[in-house]
Design a protein around this motif. Sequence first.
Motif, PDB file in Angstrom:
ATOM      1  N   PHE A  37       0.837  -1.193   0.000  1.00 25.09           N
ATOM      2  CA  PHE A  37       0.000   0.000   0.000  1.00 25.09           C
ATOM      3  C   PHE A  37       0.872   1.243   0.000  1.00 25.09           C
ATOM      4  CE2 PHE A  37      -2.518  -3.378   1.775  1.00 25.09           C
ATOM      5  CZ  PHE A  37      -3.736  -3.208   1.143  1.00 25.09           C
ATOM      6  N   LYS A  38       0.607   2.143  -0.943  1.00 24.28           N
ATOM      7  CA  LYS A  38       1.340   3.402  -1.058  1.00 24.28           C
ATOM      8  C   LYS A  38       0.349   4.548  -1.125  1.00 24.28           C
ATOM      9  CE  LYS A  38       5.450   1.575  -1.459  1.00 24.28           C
ATOM     10  NZ  LYS A  38       6.389   1.657  -0.371  1.00 24.28           N
ATOM     11  N   TRP A  39       0.498   5.515  -0.229  1.00 26.04           N
ATOM     12  CA  TRP A  39      -0.371   6.682  -0.233  1.00 26.04           C
ATOM     13  C   TRP A  39      -0.092   7.546  -1.458  1.00 26.04           C
ATOM     14  CZ3 TRP A  39      -4.763   8.118   1.608  1.00 26.04           C
ATOM     15  CH2 TRP A  39      -5.126   9.452   1.584  1.00 26.04           C
ATOM     16  N   ASN A  40       1.163   7.654  -1.846  1.00 26.46           N
ATOM     17  CA  ASN A  40       1.581   8.476  -2.976  1.00 26.46           C
ATOM     18  C   ASN A  40       1.461   7.666  -4.269  1.00 26.46           C
ATOM     19  OD1 ASN A  40       2.912  10.010  -4.888  1.00 26.46           O
ATOM     20  ND2 ASN A  40       4.607  10.547  -3.548  1.00 26.46           N
ATOM     21  N   PRO A  41       0.553   8.051  -5.172  1.00 28.49           N
ATOM     22  CA  PRO A  41       0.384   7.296  -6.428  1.00 28.49           C
ATOM     23  C   PRO A  41       1.648   7.256  -7.285  1.00 28.49           C
ATOM     24  CG  PRO A  41      -1.405   8.852  -6.133  1.00 28.49           C
ATOM     25  CD  PRO A  41      -0.397   9.138  -5.059  1.00 28.49           C
ATOM     26  N   ASN A  42       2.564   8.204  -7.085  1.00 35.73           N
ATOM     27  CA  ASN A  42       3.809   8.217  -7.857  1.00 35.73           C
ATOM     28  C   ASN A  42       4.753   7.091  -7.443  1.00 35.73           C
ATOM     29  OD1 ASN A  42       2.944  10.498  -9.250  1.00 35.73           O
ATOM     30  ND2 ASN A  42       3.780  11.867  -7.689  1.00 35.73           N
ATOM     31  N   LYS A  43       4.479   6.432  -6.345  1.00 35.91           N
ATOM     32  CA  LYS A  43       5.311   5.315  -5.894  1.00 35.91           C
ATOM     33  C   LYS A  43       4.717   3.971  -6.288  1.00 35.91           C
ATOM     34  CE  LYS A  43       7.675   7.802  -2.440  1.00 35.91           C
ATOM     35  NZ  LYS A  43       8.731   7.619  -1.521  1.00 35.91           N
ATOM     36  N   ALA A  44       3.812   3.984  -7.225  1.00 37.46           N
ATOM     37  CA  ALA A  44       3.122   2.761  -7.648  1.00 37.46           C
ATOM     38  C   ALA A  44       4.052   1.779  -8.350  1.00 37.46           C
ATOM     39  CB  ALA A  44       1.938   3.104  -8.552  1.00 37.46           C
ATOM     40  N   ALA A  45       5.265   2.197  -8.653  1.00 36.93           N
ATOM     41  CA  ALA A  45       6.210   1.312  -9.324  1.00 36.93           C
ATOM     42  C   ALA A  45       6.998   0.457  -8.332  1.00 36.93           C
ATOM     43  CB  ALA A  45       7.167   2.135 -10.180  1.00 36.93           C
ATOM     44  N   ALA A  46       6.584   0.425  -7.075  1.00 37.78           N
ATOM     45  CA  ALA A  46       7.270  -0.405  -6.073  1.00 37.78           C
ATOM     46  C   ALA A  46       7.304  -1.849  -6.556  1.00 37.78           C
ATOM     47  CB  ALA A  46       6.556  -0.306  -4.732  1.00 37.78           C
ATOM     48  N   LYS A  47       8.389  -2.545  -6.209  1.00 38.84           N
ATOM     49  CA  LYS A  47       8.486  -3.938  -6.647  1.00 38.84           C
ATOM     50  C   LYS A  47       8.541  -4.869  -5.453  1.00 38.84           C
ATOM     51  CE  LYS A  47      13.225  -4.977  -7.133  1.00 38.84           C
ATOM     52  NZ  LYS A  47      14.109  -5.737  -7.928  1.00 38.84           N
ATOM     53  N   CYS A  48       8.230  -6.084  -5.712  1.00 37.86           N
ATOM     54  CA  CYS A  48       8.227  -7.125  -4.700  1.00 37.86           C
ATOM     55  C   CYS A  48       9.681  -7.438  -4.314  1.00 37.86           C
ATOM     56  CB  CYS A  48       7.543  -8.369  -5.270  1.00 37.86           C
ATOM     57  SG  CYS A  48       7.168  -9.613  -4.056  1.00 37.86           S
ATOM     58  N   PRO A  49       9.976  -7.546  -3.011  1.00 36.80           N
ATOM     59  CA  PRO A  49      11.348  -7.874  -2.592  1.00 36.80           C
ATOM     60  C   PRO A  49      11.815  -9.208  -3.176  1.00 36.80           C
ATOM     61  CG  PRO A  49      10.035  -7.162  -0.714  1.00 36.80           C
ATOM     62  CD  PRO A  49       9.096  -7.333  -1.869  1.00 36.80           C
ATOM     63  N   ASP A  50      13.064  -9.228  -3.635  1.00 30.45           N
ATOM     64  CA  ASP A  50      13.622 -10.450  -4.214  1.00 30.45           C
ATOM     65  C   ASP A  50      13.613 -11.613  -3.226  1.00 30.45           C
ATOM     66  OD1 ASP A  50      14.090  -9.305  -6.700  1.00 30.45           O
ATOM     67  OD2 ASP A  50      16.130  -8.677  -6.171  1.00 30.45           O
ATOM     68  N   SER A  51      13.855 -11.321  -1.951  1.00 35.08           N
ATOM     69  CA  SER A  51      13.865 -12.400  -0.953  1.00 35.08           C
ATOM     70  C   SER A  51      12.487 -13.031  -0.796  1.00 35.08           C
ATOM     71  CB  SER A  51      14.384 -11.886   0.386  1.00 35.08           C
ATOM     72  OG  SER A  51      13.638 -10.779   0.814  1.00 35.08           O
ATOM     73  N   PHE A  52      11.430 -12.253  -0.985  1.00 36.46           N
ATOM     74  CA  PHE A  52      10.072 -12.807  -0.940  1.00 36.46           C
ATOM     75  C   PHE A  52       9.838 -13.697  -2.156  1.00 36.46           C
ATOM     76  CE2 PHE A  52       5.497 -12.712  -1.732  1.00 36.46           C
ATOM     77  CZ  PHE A  52       5.011 -13.087  -0.487  1.00 36.46           C
ATOM     78  N   LEU A  53      10.263 -13.230  -3.318  1.00 35.24           N
ATOM     79  CA  LEU A  53      10.092 -14.014  -4.545  1.00 35.24           C
ATOM     80  C   LEU A  53      10.857 -15.334  -4.482  1.00 35.24           C
ATOM     81  CD1 LEU A  53      10.311 -11.161  -7.194  1.00 35.24           C
ATOM     82  CD2 LEU A  53       8.265 -12.382  -6.440  1.00 35.24           C
ATOM     83  N   THR A  65      -2.790   1.997  -4.463  1.00 34.97           N
ATOM     84  CA  THR A  65      -2.697   3.436  -4.220  1.00 34.97           C
ATOM     85  C   THR A  65      -4.124   3.997  -4.185  1.00 34.97           C
ATOM     86  OG1 THR A  65      -2.653   4.091  -6.551  1.00 34.97           O
ATOM     87  CG2 THR A  65      -0.512   3.519  -5.530  1.00 34.97           C
ATOM     88  N   PRO A  66      -4.282   5.275  -3.847  1.00 34.21           N
ATOM     89  CA  PRO A  66      -5.633   5.854  -3.885  1.00 34.21           C
ATOM     90  C   PRO A  66      -6.295   5.724  -5.258  1.00 34.21           C
ATOM     91  CG  PRO A  66      -4.187   7.286  -2.645  1.00 34.21           C
ATOM     92  CD  PRO A  66      -3.314   6.208  -3.257  1.00 34.21           C
ATOM     93  N   ARG A  67      -5.496   5.611  -6.300  1.00 32.57           N
ATOM     94  CA  ARG A  67      -6.060   5.492  -7.668  1.00 32.57           C
ATOM     95  C   ARG A  67      -6.717   4.141  -7.924  1.00 32.57           C
ATOM     96  NH1 ARG A  67      -1.045   8.171 -10.893  1.00 32.57           N
ATOM     97  NH2 ARG A  67      -1.431  10.325 -10.268  1.00 32.57           N
ATOM     98  N   ASN A  68      -6.246   3.085  -7.275  1.00 31.87           N
ATOM     99  CA  ASN A  68      -6.788   1.747  -7.565  1.00 31.87           C
ATOM    100  C   ASN A  68      -7.331   1.029  -6.327  1.00 31.87           C
ATOM    101  OD1 ASN A  68      -4.394   1.050  -6.345  1.00 31.87           O
ATOM    102  ND2 ASN A  68      -3.760  -0.392  -7.920  1.00 31.87           N
ATOM    103  N   VAL A  69      -7.547   1.773  -5.237  1.00 33.35           N
ATOM    104  CA  VAL A  69      -8.032   1.136  -4.020  1.00 33.35           C
ATOM    105  C   VAL A  69      -9.410   0.517  -4.212  1.00 33.35           C
ATOM    106  CG1 VAL A  69      -9.054   3.178  -2.930  1.00 33.35           C
ATOM    107  CG2 VAL A  69      -8.130   1.343  -1.516  1.00 33.35           C
TER     108      VAL A  69
END
Length: 74
Positions: A37-53, A65-69
């Motif tokens: 979850f990102k409050w700032n829509p400009n940070k929507a390019a966040a990626k999944c951590p490699d260790s999780f993958l 983000t607020p745009r797609n909540v």
Amino acid sequence: MLAYNGSFAQTYFWRTKQQQEIDYLEEEDGKIKAFEFKWNPNKAAAKCPDSFLKAYQNPEFKVITPRNVDEFLL
């Protein structure tokens, strides 16, 4: 929302000792959905951590983000 939709998904969050994290996880029928979850829509390019993958095979990952909540909630 899960109960209303008849889902029996288990919910979690994920964090490592190195402070990598995923805000919200749903696991159902062996499938994992990860949400950041990102409050700032400009940070929507966040990626999944490699260790999780590396730890979990083929998780679905979405940044909310607020745009797609609405898409997440409905």
